[in-house]
Design a protein around this motif. Structure first.
Motif, PDB file in Angstrom:
ATOM      1  N   ARG A 113      10.868  -4.772   3.122  1.00  0.00           N
ATOM      2  CA  ARG A 113       9.768  -5.497   2.481  1.00  0.00           C
ATOM      3  C   ARG A 113       8.453  -5.137   3.170  1.00  0.00           C
ATOM      4  O   ARG A 113       8.446  -4.773   4.357  1.00  0.00           O
ATOM      5  CB  ARG A 113      10.004  -6.997   2.512  1.00  0.00           C
ATOM      6  CG  ARG A 113       9.921  -7.633   3.875  1.00  0.00           C
ATOM      7  CD  ARG A 113       9.963  -9.164   3.772  1.00  0.00           C
ATOM      8  NE  ARG A 113       9.902  -9.764   5.081  1.00  0.00           N
ATOM      9  CZ  ARG A 113       8.777  -9.948   5.784  1.00  0.00           C
ATOM     10  NH1 ARG A 113       7.623  -9.561   5.298  1.00  0.00           N
ATOM     11  NH2 ARG A 113       8.817 -10.502   6.980  1.00  0.00           N
ATOM     12  N   PRO A 114       7.330  -5.227   2.451  1.00  0.00           N
ATOM     13  CA  PRO A 114       6.033  -4.856   3.025  1.00  0.00           C
ATOM     14  C   PRO A 114       5.614  -5.799   4.154  1.00  0.00           C
ATOM     15  O   PRO A 114       5.844  -7.009   4.100  1.00  0.00           O
ATOM     16  CB  PRO A 114       5.060  -4.977   1.861  1.00  0.00           C
ATOM     17  CG  PRO A 114       5.883  -5.102   0.637  1.00  0.00           C
ATOM     18  CD  PRO A 114       7.223  -5.606   1.051  1.00  0.00           C
ATOM     19  N   CYS A 115       4.992  -5.238   5.150  1.00  0.00           N
ATOM     20  CA  CYS A 115       4.440  -5.998   6.279  1.00  0.00           C
ATOM     21  C   CYS A 115       3.333  -6.914   5.761  1.00  0.00           C
ATOM     22  O   CYS A 115       2.520  -6.520   4.924  1.00  0.00           O
ATOM     23  CB  CYS A 115       3.882  -5.011   7.300  1.00  0.00           C
ATOM     24  SG  CYS A 115       2.979  -5.758   8.665  1.00  0.00           S
ATOM     25  N   ARG A 156      -0.215  -4.848   5.071  1.00  0.00           N
ATOM     26  CA  ARG A 156      -0.120  -4.894   3.613  1.00  0.00           C
ATOM     27  C   ARG A 156      -0.033  -3.518   2.955  1.00  0.00           C
ATOM     28  O   ARG A 156      -0.906  -3.123   2.190  1.00  0.00           O
ATOM     29  CB  ARG A 156      -1.302  -5.675   3.033  1.00  0.00           C
ATOM     30  CG  ARG A 156      -1.407  -7.120   3.470  1.00  0.00           C
ATOM     31  CD  ARG A 156      -0.216  -7.981   3.068  1.00  0.00           C
ATOM     32  NE  ARG A 156       0.107  -7.950   1.662  1.00  0.00           N
ATOM     33  CZ  ARG A 156      -0.278  -8.868   0.780  1.00  0.00           C
ATOM     34  NH1 ARG A 156      -1.003  -9.888   1.180  1.00  0.00           N
ATOM     35  NH2 ARG A 156       0.072  -8.754  -0.481  1.00  0.00           N
ATOM     36  N   PRO A 157       1.042  -2.773   3.221  1.00  0.00           N
ATOM     37  CA  PRO A 157       1.190  -1.466   2.580  1.00  0.00           C
ATOM     38  C   PRO A 157       1.293  -1.573   1.059  1.00  0.00           C
ATOM     39  O   PRO A 157       1.010  -0.619   0.353  1.00  0.00           O
ATOM     40  CB  PRO A 157       2.468  -0.897   3.195  1.00  0.00           C
ATOM     41  CG  PRO A 157       3.216  -2.071   3.685  1.00  0.00           C
ATOM     42  CD  PRO A 157       2.182  -3.093   4.082  1.00  0.00           C
ATOM     43  N   ASP A 158       1.663  -2.760   0.567  1.00  0.00           N
ATOM     44  CA  ASP A 158       1.744  -2.958  -0.882  1.00  0.00           C
ATOM     45  C   ASP A 158       0.358  -2.966  -1.527  1.00  0.00           C
ATOM     46  O   ASP A 158       0.218  -2.735  -2.721  1.00  0.00           O
ATOM     47  CB  ASP A 158       2.486  -4.259  -1.207  1.00  0.00           C
ATOM     48  CG  ASP A 158       1.917  -5.469  -0.492  1.00  0.00           C
ATOM     49  OD1 ASP A 158       1.413  -5.326   0.648  1.00  0.00           O
ATOM     50  OD2 ASP A 158       1.986  -6.575  -1.052  1.00  0.00           O
ATOM     51  N   LEU A 159      -0.661  -3.203  -0.743  1.00  0.00           N
ATOM     52  CA  LEU A 159      -2.034  -3.220  -1.261  1.00  0.00           C
ATOM     53  C   LEU A 159      -2.869  -2.088  -0.674  1.00  0.00           C
ATOM     54  O   LEU A 159      -4.095  -2.131  -0.726  1.00  0.00           O
ATOM     55  CB  LEU A 159      -2.712  -4.555  -0.908  1.00  0.00           C
ATOM     56  CG  LEU A 159      -2.051  -5.817  -1.448  1.00  0.00           C
ATOM     57  CD1 LEU A 159      -2.778  -7.045  -0.926  1.00  0.00           C
ATOM     58  CD2 LEU A 159      -2.026  -5.808  -2.960  1.00  0.00           C
ATOM     59  N   TYR A 160      -2.198  -1.094  -0.108  1.00  0.00           N
ATOM     60  CA  TYR A 160      -2.906  -0.045   0.641  1.00  0.00           C
ATOM     61  C   TYR A 160      -4.116   0.519  -0.085  1.00  0.00           C
ATOM     62  O   TYR A 160      -5.191   0.621   0.467  1.00  0.00           O
ATOM     63  CB  TYR A 160      -1.958   1.093   1.023  1.00  0.00           C
ATOM     64  CG  TYR A 160      -2.693   2.290   1.566  1.00  0.00           C
ATOM     65  CD1 TYR A 160      -3.368   2.212   2.774  1.00  0.00           C
ATOM     66  CD2 TYR A 160      -2.765   3.473   0.844  1.00  0.00           C
ATOM     67  CE1 TYR A 160      -4.070   3.291   3.266  1.00  0.00           C
ATOM     68  CE2 TYR A 160      -3.458   4.562   1.331  1.00  0.00           C
ATOM     69  CZ  TYR A 160      -4.115   4.456   2.540  1.00  0.00           C
ATOM     70  OH  TYR A 160      -4.822   5.521   3.025  1.00  0.00           O
TER      71      TYR A 160
END
Length: 182
Positions: A60-62, A66-70
């Motif tokens: 899961r993303p950190c 926030r790698p999901d919002l990179y």
């Protein structure tokens, strides 16, 4: 193990962001190379070329980096835009820097650090340059006395104005007014 990637993770290298992600096997969390979280043990790291690879592998993303919002996550950009816009409006006010960090609810250290990283100047240097540009404009486009220009541009004393003007332009205000002719 790819030592180049490990070195990027060790050094929190922001230039490696987007080139790969790293996951921590023990926590099942994946991060950007620039993440400031505690450095995991080397043997607990797995690298991913793509975001989807990490997700499909059960990570899961950190919540910190926030790698999901990179591509869209830039927490300081809005703050920096607000600070710069504020300074652009009030730079002529002598006390415009007082309480700046409280106004934007950040520490003085953080404010100066992120501002300098983004604009190459501290807020104080930015305001000084803005004041000197306004003074240069008045020197060339008006008949105001130099001392009046100094105070109208936010300087608290003529000496401060004169010293900073000469230091940054290489000329006295009067020399500048005359077109740089000595």
């Amino acid at each position: 193990m790819d030592m180049t990637k490990w070195t990027a993770v060790e050094n929190n290298d922001p230039t490696a962001d987007g080139k790969f992600y790293y996951g921590v096997k023990t926590t099942r969390i994946f991060c950007l190379p620039s993440c400031k979280s505690k450095l995991p043990l080397k043997e607990n790291i797995v690298f991913f070329h793509f975001y989807d690879q990490a997700i499909n592998s059960g990570f899961r993303p950190c919540k910190r980096c926030r790698p999901d919002l990179y591509s869209t996550y830039a927490p300081n950009e809005q703050l920096l835009t607000e600070i710069k816009n504020f300074l652009d409006k009030v730079f002529l006010i002598p006390q415009c820097l007082e309480g700046l960090n409280e106004r934007f609810s950040v520490s003085s250290f953080h404010l100066v650090r992120i501002f300098k990283n983004r604009f190459g100047l501290t807020p104080r240097e930015y305001v000084l340059n803005s004041r000197l540009e306004a003074a240069k404009n008045l020197l060339t486009c008006s008949n105001m006395k130099t001392v009046d220009i100094a105070f109208s541009c936010g300087f608290s004393s003529y000496t401060t104005f004169f010293t900073n003007f000469k230091k940054l332009s290489g000329l006295t205000p009067e020399e500048y007014r005359k077109g740089g002719i000595l």
